[in-house]
Write a protein that holds these residues in place. Structure first.
Motif, PDB file in Angstrom:
ATOM      1  N   ALA A 191       0.784  -1.371  -0.047  1.00  0.00           N
ATOM      2  CA  ALA A 191       0.123  -0.015  -0.005  1.00  0.00           C
ATOM      3  C   ALA A 191       0.763   1.331  -0.035  1.00  0.00           C
ATOM      4  N   ILE A 192       1.967   1.275   0.630  1.00  0.00           N
ATOM      5  CA  ILE A 192       2.764   2.431   0.885  1.00  0.00           C
ATOM      6  C   ILE A 192       3.331   2.745  -0.520  1.00  0.00           C
ATOM      7  N   LYS A 193       3.487   1.683  -1.592  1.00  0.00           N
ATOM      8  CA  LYS A 193       3.874   2.198  -2.921  1.00  0.00           C
ATOM      9  C   LYS A 193       3.016   3.088  -3.528  1.00  0.00           C
ATOM     10  N   SER A 194       1.762   2.856  -3.181  1.00  0.00           N
ATOM     11  CA  SER A 194       0.752   3.570  -4.211  1.00  0.00           C
ATOM     12  C   SER A 194       0.736   4.905  -3.392  1.00  0.00           C
ATOM     13  N   MET A 195       0.633   5.120  -2.058  1.00  0.00           N
ATOM     14  CA  MET A 195       0.600   6.291  -1.323  1.00  0.00           C
ATOM     15  C   MET A 195       2.011   7.094  -1.710  1.00  0.00           C
ATOM     16  N   ALA A 196       2.960   6.651  -1.824  1.00  0.00           N
ATOM     17  CA  ALA A 196       4.215   7.401  -2.243  1.00  0.00           C
ATOM     18  C   ALA A 196       4.028   7.934  -3.737  1.00  0.00           C
ATOM     19  N   SER A 197       3.092   7.577  -4.411  1.00  0.00           N
ATOM     20  CA  SER A 197       3.002   8.065  -5.781  1.00  0.00           C
ATOM     21  C   SER A 197       2.120   9.269  -5.801  1.00  0.00           C
ATOM     22  N   HIS A 198       1.461   9.723  -4.660  1.00  0.00           N
ATOM     23  CA  HIS A 198       0.468  10.717  -4.578  1.00  0.00           C
ATOM     24  C   HIS A 198       1.358  11.940  -4.923  1.00  0.00           C
ATOM     25  N   PRO A 199       0.669  12.776  -6.110  1.00  0.00           N
ATOM     26  CA  PRO A 199       1.400  13.876  -6.721  1.00  0.00           C
ATOM     27  C   PRO A 199       1.574  14.945  -5.744  1.00  0.00           C
ATOM     28  N   GLN A 200       1.055  15.447  -4.799  1.00  0.00           N
ATOM     29  CA  GLN A 200       1.458  16.622  -3.823  1.00  0.00           C
ATOM     30  C   GLN A 200       2.686  16.181  -2.965  1.00  0.00           C
ATOM     31  N   PHE A 201       2.558  14.754  -2.612  1.00  0.00           N
ATOM     32  CA  PHE A 201       3.374  14.251  -1.755  1.00  0.00           C
ATOM     33  C   PHE A 201       4.863  14.429  -2.414  1.00  0.00           C
ATOM     34  N   ARG A 202       4.632  13.891  -3.750  1.00  0.00           N
ATOM     35  CA  ARG A 202       5.997  13.919  -4.467  1.00  0.00           C
ATOM     36  C   ARG A 202       6.605  15.247  -4.709  1.00  0.00           C
ATOM     37  N   GLU A 203       5.798  16.017  -4.945  1.00  0.00           N
ATOM     38  CA  GLU A 203       6.119  17.703  -5.267  1.00  0.00           C
ATOM     39  C   GLU A 203       6.849  18.047  -4.197  1.00  0.00           C
ATOM     40  N   MET A 204       6.014  17.903  -2.748  1.00  0.00           N
ATOM     41  CA  MET A 204       6.920  18.417  -1.754  1.00  0.00           C
ATOM     42  C   MET A 204       8.193  17.850  -1.286  1.00  0.00           C
ATOM     43  N   LEU A 205       8.348  16.569  -1.673  1.00  0.00           N
ATOM     44  CA  LEU A 205       9.792  15.991  -1.734  1.00  0.00           C
ATOM     45  C   LEU A 205      10.627  16.164  -2.736  1.00  0.00           C
ATOM     46  N   GLN A 206      10.300  17.107  -3.428  1.00  0.00           N
ATOM     47  CA  GLN A 206      11.114  17.730  -4.681  1.00  0.00           C
ATOM     48  C   GLN A 206      11.379  16.449  -5.841  1.00  0.00           C
ATOM     49  N   GLU A 225       9.931   5.106   2.677  1.00  0.00           N
ATOM     50  CA  GLU A 225      10.448   5.005   4.178  1.00  0.00           C
ATOM     51  C   GLU A 225       9.655   6.299   4.989  1.00  0.00           C
ATOM     52  N   LEU A 226       9.545   7.449   4.184  1.00  0.00           N
ATOM     53  CA  LEU A 226       8.969   8.824   4.606  1.00  0.00           C
ATOM     54  C   LEU A 226       7.485   8.387   4.884  1.00  0.00           C
ATOM     55  N   VAL A 227       6.662   7.666   4.206  1.00  0.00           N
ATOM     56  CA  VAL A 227       5.575   7.089   4.313  1.00  0.00           C
ATOM     57  C   VAL A 227       5.434   6.502   5.653  1.00  0.00           C
ATOM     58  N   LEU A 228       6.296   5.513   5.920  1.00  0.00           N
ATOM     59  CA  LEU A 228       6.308   4.592   6.736  1.00  0.00           C
ATOM     60  C   LEU A 228       6.542   5.388   8.053  1.00  0.00           C
ATOM     61  N   ARG A 229       7.712   6.364   8.010  1.00  0.00           N
ATOM     62  CA  ARG A 229       7.799   7.108   9.133  1.00  0.00           C
ATOM     63  C   ARG A 229       6.589   7.944   9.682  1.00  0.00           C
ATOM     64  N   PHE A 230       5.714   8.508   8.831  1.00  0.00           N
ATOM     65  CA  PHE A 230       4.714   9.042   8.999  1.00  0.00           C
ATOM     66  C   PHE A 230       3.546   8.453   9.964  1.00  0.00           C
ATOM     67  N   PHE A 231       3.250   7.274   9.391  1.00  0.00           N
ATOM     68  CA  PHE A 231       2.467   6.297  10.101  1.00  0.00           C
ATOM     69  C   PHE A 231       3.214   5.718  11.392  1.00  0.00           C
ATOM     70  N   SER A 232       4.278   5.537  11.481  1.00  0.00           N
ATOM     71  CA  SER A 232       4.975   5.015  12.679  1.00  0.00           C
ATOM     72  C   SER A 232       4.959   6.147  13.835  1.00  0.00           C
ATOM     73  N   LEU A 233       4.992   7.430  13.470  1.00  0.00           N
ATOM     74  CA  LEU A 233       5.259   8.611  14.418  1.00  0.00           C
ATOM     75  C   LEU A 233       3.733   9.154  14.899  1.00  0.00           C
ATOM     76  N   LYS A 234       2.799   9.130  13.892  1.00  0.00           N
ATOM     77  CA  LYS A 234       1.664   9.931  14.132  1.00  0.00           C
ATOM     78  C   LYS A 234       0.691   9.346  15.265  1.00  0.00           C
ATOM     79  N   GLY A 235      -0.327  10.073  15.651  1.00  0.00           N
ATOM     80  CA  GLY A 235      -1.052   9.779  16.696  1.00  0.00           C
ATOM     81  C   GLY A 235      -0.454   9.592  18.213  1.00  0.00           C
ATOM     82  N   GLY A 236       0.632  10.151  18.170  1.00  0.00           N
ATOM     83  CA  GLY A 236       1.527  10.106  19.590  1.00  0.00           C
ATOM     84  C   GLY A 236       2.303   9.094  19.735  1.00  0.00           C
TER      85      GLY A 236
END
Length: 375
Positions: A191-206, A225-236
């Protein structure tokens, strides 16, 4: 022989027999390999493999080695389907365990997609493609074979993953997320491979949206890995970080892979809503790092910083409700006005500058963003 070993000898022999890898040395000529890849008999890019990272120059040097009859390393191939078994659809009989980069380079060249560059010994053919080679060099390629070690994975599919990990663990060839991609398999990894292709996410990652494969972040799976970091750290969850960030992320990857499809779909929606909100509020430089002097931006030090990504993305998700993220009201996105001032805090600047995986720094930078939004 120790007594306990004698008592367990039968089980030990059984385990050794069960896990012994069955192999066969074979050789393929290049034309046969290309035809098998085209027909889908050999799967060149299984899910556990890394993305293609070789430059055209490195790929060209491999082709030069083939032309000069210089030996190249053995290719490890997994036989996943028995030769007598019928297959349907896109099921491949073989997948590549080790040697994907080499075979991809060969495939690209023989499909006329690679232009030779950076050659020193055969520098006269720099700029040529496969179909432009002189006849005697084409004949040399016709006669070249590639040595392969075929591994029988038909009885135990886990074998190919075990071998892949053993071939790569401890070497410098794989980045952390590339190894997780190989060893932490499951629905979330997909699933994170699909999420990482999000256009705005990619643009913010340059990452160039029109040519994402040209970005080192994509080739090295840093975007995943950045998508994984987001889910691993969010929600406290960042507050529970005590061990190293690398092992923390790996344990989270395994945890998320056990989630239900509905839960993973919800995570996908949350991620996209959060990235859309941040892009709407801060634009393509949302995760840039700044040097601040007298409350004003003195210099943009980088257009993207992974530690700033942690702070902004997790801080945003933990401060706002999912409804606010989806609605993107001006009152909410406007809370980021003047947020650059947080870089003037020496502790925050330190938290996004060096040893950024330190748990105290991770917690500080996320909390700082939440404090700013709450003021």
């Amino acid at each position: 022989m120790p007594a306990n070993l004698k008592e367990n000898l039968d089980s030990l022999q059984g385990l050794a027999r069960e896990r012994t890898v069955k192999t066969q040395n074979i050789e393929f000529d290049l034309e046969t390999i290309i035809k098998r890849i085209d027909r889908g008999v050999i799967k060149l890019d299984p899910d556990y493999q890394r993305r293609h990272r070789w430059s055209d120059e490195l790929s060209s040097r491999l082709i030069e080695s083939l032309l000069l009859n210089i030996p190249i390393p053995v290719i490890y191939i997994s036989q996943d389907v028995d030769v007598d078994e019928e297959t349907e659809g896109d099921t491949s009989r073989f997948t590549i365990i080790d040697g994907q980069q080499r075979l991809t380079a060969i495939y690209r060249f023989m499909k006329n997609e690679l232009e030779l560059t950076g050659l020193e010994t055969l520098d006269a053919i720099n700029g040529l493609r496969f179909k432009e080679l002189p006849p005697f060099l084409l004949r040399r390629l016709d006669e070249r074979t590639v040595k392969c070690l075929r591994i029988d994975s038909t009885l135990d599919p886990q074998v190919k993953y075990d071998i892949f990990e053993r071939l790569n663990t401890g070497s410098v060839k794989l980045e952390a997320q590339e190894l997780r991609n190989a060893t932490s398999r499951g629905p979330f990894n997909k699933a994170i491979k699909s999420m990482a292709s999000h256009p705005q996410f990619r643009e913010m990652l340059q990452i160039p949206v029109e040519n994402p494969e040209g970005s080192s972040k994509v080739r090295k799976m840093e975007d995943l890995e950045l998508v994984l970091r987001f889910f691993s750290l969010k929600g406290g969850q960042y507050k529970t970080l005590s061990k190293g960030l690398k092992s923390f992320l790996t344990s989270k990857m395994n945890e998320f892979n056990s989630l239900s499809p509905n839960e993973i779909d919800r995570m996908d929606s949350e991620f996209r809503s959060c990235m859309n909100f941040i892009y709407h509020a801060l634009g393509k430089n949302a995760f840039a790092k700044y040097s601040i002097q007298d409350g004003e931006i003195k210099k943009k030090m980088s257009s993207f910083n992974a530690a700033v990504f942690d702070a902004i993305s997790v801080g945003t998700f933990d401060y706002f409700t999912i409804h606010q993220l989806e609605q993107r009201n001006l009152d909410d996105t406007g809370k980021f006005t003047g947020y650059h001032v947080i870089f003037s805090d020496p502790d925050f600047f330190s938290a996004v500058s060096g040893a950024t995986a330190d748990s105290a720094k991770v917690k500080y930078r996320i909390n700082k963003v939440i404090e700013f939004l709450a003021q």
